[in-house]
Design an enzyme around this catalytic site. Sequence first.
Site, PDB file in Angstrom:
ATOM      1  N   HIS B 327       0.866  -1.170   0.000  1.00 35.29           N
ATOM      2  CA  HIS B 327       0.000   0.000   0.000  1.00 35.29           C
ATOM      3  C   HIS B 327       0.900   1.217   0.000  1.00 35.29           C
ATOM      4  O   HIS B 327       1.810   1.310   0.811  1.00 35.29           O
ATOM      5  CB  HIS B 327      -0.889  -0.007   1.240  1.00 35.29           C
ATOM      6  CG  HIS B 327      -2.006   0.978   1.169  1.00 35.29           C
ATOM      7  ND1 HIS B 327      -1.793   2.329   1.184  1.00 35.29           N
ATOM      8  CD2 HIS B 327      -3.344   0.816   1.042  1.00 35.29           C
ATOM      9  CE1 HIS B 327      -2.957   2.949   1.080  1.00 35.29           C
ATOM     10  NE2 HIS B 327      -3.915   2.050   0.997  1.00 35.29           N
ATOM     11  N   ARG B 347      -6.497  10.320  -0.649  1.00 32.47           N
ATOM     12  CA  ARG B 347      -6.150  10.742  -2.004  1.00 32.47           C
ATOM     13  C   ARG B 347      -7.411  10.877  -2.846  1.00 32.47           C
ATOM     14  O   ARG B 347      -7.532  11.777  -3.659  1.00 32.47           O
ATOM     15  CB  ARG B 347      -5.152   9.761  -2.615  1.00 32.47           C
ATOM     16  CG  ARG B 347      -3.750   9.949  -2.025  1.00 32.47           C
ATOM     17  CD  ARG B 347      -2.784   8.872  -2.464  1.00 32.47           C
ATOM     18  NE  ARG B 347      -3.049   7.601  -1.790  1.00 32.47           N
ATOM     19  CZ  ARG B 347      -3.023   6.424  -2.360  1.00 32.47           C
ATOM     20  NH1 ARG B 347      -2.739   6.318  -3.639  1.00 32.47           N
ATOM     21  NH2 ARG B 347      -3.252   5.338  -1.659  1.00 32.47           N
TER      22      ARG B 347
END
Lengths: 246, 557
Positions: B327, B347
């Site tokens: 990740h 994000r």
Amino acid sequence: MEVEANKKEELVPIFIMGKRYEVPASLTIQKAMEYAGYQLIRGCGCRGGICGACGTVYRFPGSYKIEVGLACQTVVQPDMYLTQIPFFPATKSIYDIEKVKPAIETLVKNYPELLRCLQCNTCTKSCPMDIEVMDYIAAGMRGDITRLAELSFDCVMCGLCTSRCPAEICQYNIAILGRRLYGKYVAPRAEHLASMVREVEKGKYEQMLRQLMDTDEETLKNLYSAREIEPEQGDEYWTPKDKTYL
Amino acid sequence: MPYTSELNELIKRVEATRPGRVEAKRRGEEFPLLTLKEREERLKKYHPDFKKGSRTEIRVGVNKGYSISPEIVHLLEAKSRVNPDVIDLNKIAYKTDILILGGGGAGTAAALTAQENGVKALIATKLRHGDANTMMAEGGIQGATKGTKDSPYYHYLDVLGGGHFKNVPELAYTLVTEAPKVLAWLENLGCMLTKLPEGQLKSLHGGGTCRKRMHYAADITGAEIMRTLRDEARNRAEDIKVLEFSPAVELILNEHGHCAGAVLYNLETEEYFIVKAKAVIMATGGSGRLHIQGFMTTNHYGATGDGLVMGYRAGVKLCFLHTVQYHPTGAVFPEQAEGLLITEKFRGAGANVLNIDGEQFVNEREPRDVESASFIRECDEVGKGILTPTGKLGIWLDSPMIDILMGEGAVKREFPGKFILFKRFGIDISKDPMLVYPTLHYQNGGLEYNSLCETSVPGFFAAGEVSGGVHGENRLMGNSLLDVTVFGRIAGVSASLYTKDKAKEGKLNLDHVRRYHKELEEAGIITDRVAPMLLPDYSNPKVRERQLTAHYVGTIR
Ligand SMILES: Cc1cc2nc3c(=O)[nH]c(=O)nc-3n(C[C@H](O)[C@H](O)[C@H](O)COP(=O)(O)OP(=O)(O)OC[C@H]3O[C@@H](n4cnc5c(N)ncnc54)[C@H](O)[C@@H]3O)c2cc1C
Ligand code: SF4
Ligand code: SF4
Ligand code: FES
């Protein structure tokens, strides 16, 4: 690097169930216990502050205050003396979510002790997640399911509140009942979801999907690269230009 | 620990470029996405999967010659925890219709549908029920639910694009068509999915999505799903029994070659005991705690890949394990939070990723592997990573942008968990950015199975992170919670049907373990390693030296 190594070695005394150990000052209680030599089986789950396995209570010498924290999230402090409470017996009522009503009767029928709350606020003070536990219990006593659900949403079900409640209430199980009642009966239903389920079941996408499944990699790649991307800042009602596959 | 003065100085550079970046975002200008070809190059050069020494051949079993992470190969090339000649399979401690190994999302979903199909289920799990990766998922669960702009067709394309077009089509098809049904099921169980006032599910983008179809429950989506499923399982306690702190260590087959139970280990009393079942579902989840290539991990304490080992010994093939998911945004500061996942939703909500100069170097919504490879490149090759006080490198994740774009208080409202956590460490993430670096996150592959969750061994089913194929070589965010609920439910149904018309009573045996041991020997693998690992080893080596009479079998005492 030298300086760093020294910094890492700065040790502080802590008392695990009354016994003194010296551990690096930067560790969480969980890692400090491992450093001290414990191999954790109970009291350790996600190691990330969400599963509620690692509820811990501690005190400092000379202070009457009982402090609480999740062992995986709380950094050690010099002279703290602590114990984990990895399990505390709780009541869990069995109910059929299809047959209950989002009302005070449901809460009281499943957890009659709810009404015994003394409003002493001990639960709120024992919550490592800073949840207003007494307030959600109060909301439950008023039958305010929405408030009960909202206030208890971040509960990790660690059981620390339950371990200290003089009215012997199991707050977190009342809370999850409240949240499920809210989610199922109080929050408005997602109509778009129901209609999508109907379309899928009618087989609306069947042919286009089967076609995709038989497509060779090159064509798939082209289709993929040509996808129209929903703009990040676009709102709920944005629609794509190409509606062939909707 | 709050930011040091050095880091505070560097944050000023982020603040200096922020107004311009926010303006660009408002105008809809994005940092250009890489083309498929550029993505491929970036991965080949910088992704840990392609690093030298990142793969080793398996020397025994049905996948002999397949190259995967050495950390997993070590476990496959190890002996059983039980000696088949010593354990007495006639002493049956529990009998059940279906034995489910793993009390995470997949296992619990399976128990529910099994119960609905009129059979008794026993969940045996390593820690407590719900101590699982499912509990930890934050960002969301995908599903095409908004017919005005999305459909399973687009979801399918995204799943395949994310998986490098290697996914097993039938599995991906099942995933995307079952998605709306599973979300409706969760809504109906009372799961508090985040909604607009009129009831529409809120949805966001995730890495690699073309439509906003990431549904969520604030920033604790997995916990909300897990605790709801667990509560429901407890409501059906008549038919669903749970054994906690009792991991499985070996599958048991019967004389017909059907799977017919498992050997469990009571972690507390250190006893082994036998469960006999008509069918077994493997739902033991992932393997982040193997710390592949020394990476930190987001996974829970029990994610040690046990299901791979047990399934493989019983003869089930492994697939897609040659890729591992890192990740991109694991916390690297403060040290106490190291490895902790910072959900992709940051994000998705608009936060840029930036180097030491406060400059963008990659679009924040590339698929995970590409995003991770780009971070590694920026730190190791370009040399513009940010150095932490413990000597690690990181990248800025500019969370304060979210408050500016979505209105003050948005970070606190949308990410309450992370907000409080960092606040405790003395960092206000609605004002200051976070430092992140790739962290070991997801086991893309696993046991081979089909869209009915059947494996090559009759009576043995698999679901969830332990299995492989649906995500191809790389899973997209939000498709795993979906995977475990979709395939967990299917496994419960398939296994129930199997118990009714295909299961055959027969004498129990561990011959497959004997054969496997023999194969190890024949391959010249002389080892005292044992597997499954069960728990990782975080003991203090100095303490260990003084434990003169302690005896460790593998990593546990
Ligand atoms: C921090 C984090 C964030 C994530 N965020 C997202 C997200 O936003 N969206 C998304 O879709 N996915 C996300 N994921 C991935 C997703 O949560 C997992 O892949 C998924 O939940 C796995 O579910 P599972 O049921 O297969 O395994 P788990 O939920 O891990 O359950 C496995 C269970 O099996 C038990 N077990 C292990 N070994 C044994 C054994 N030998 N015997 C018996 N029991 C055993 C474990 O203790 C555990 O309880 C995230 C994962 C992590 C770690
Ligand atoms: S601790 Fe118990 S009695 Fe006291 S306020 Fe909380 S619920 Fe009420
Ligand atoms: S409300 Fe109770 S069970 Fe929930 S987190 Fe707080 S102390 Fe733990
Ligand atoms: S180990 Fe899960 S909350 Fe601490």
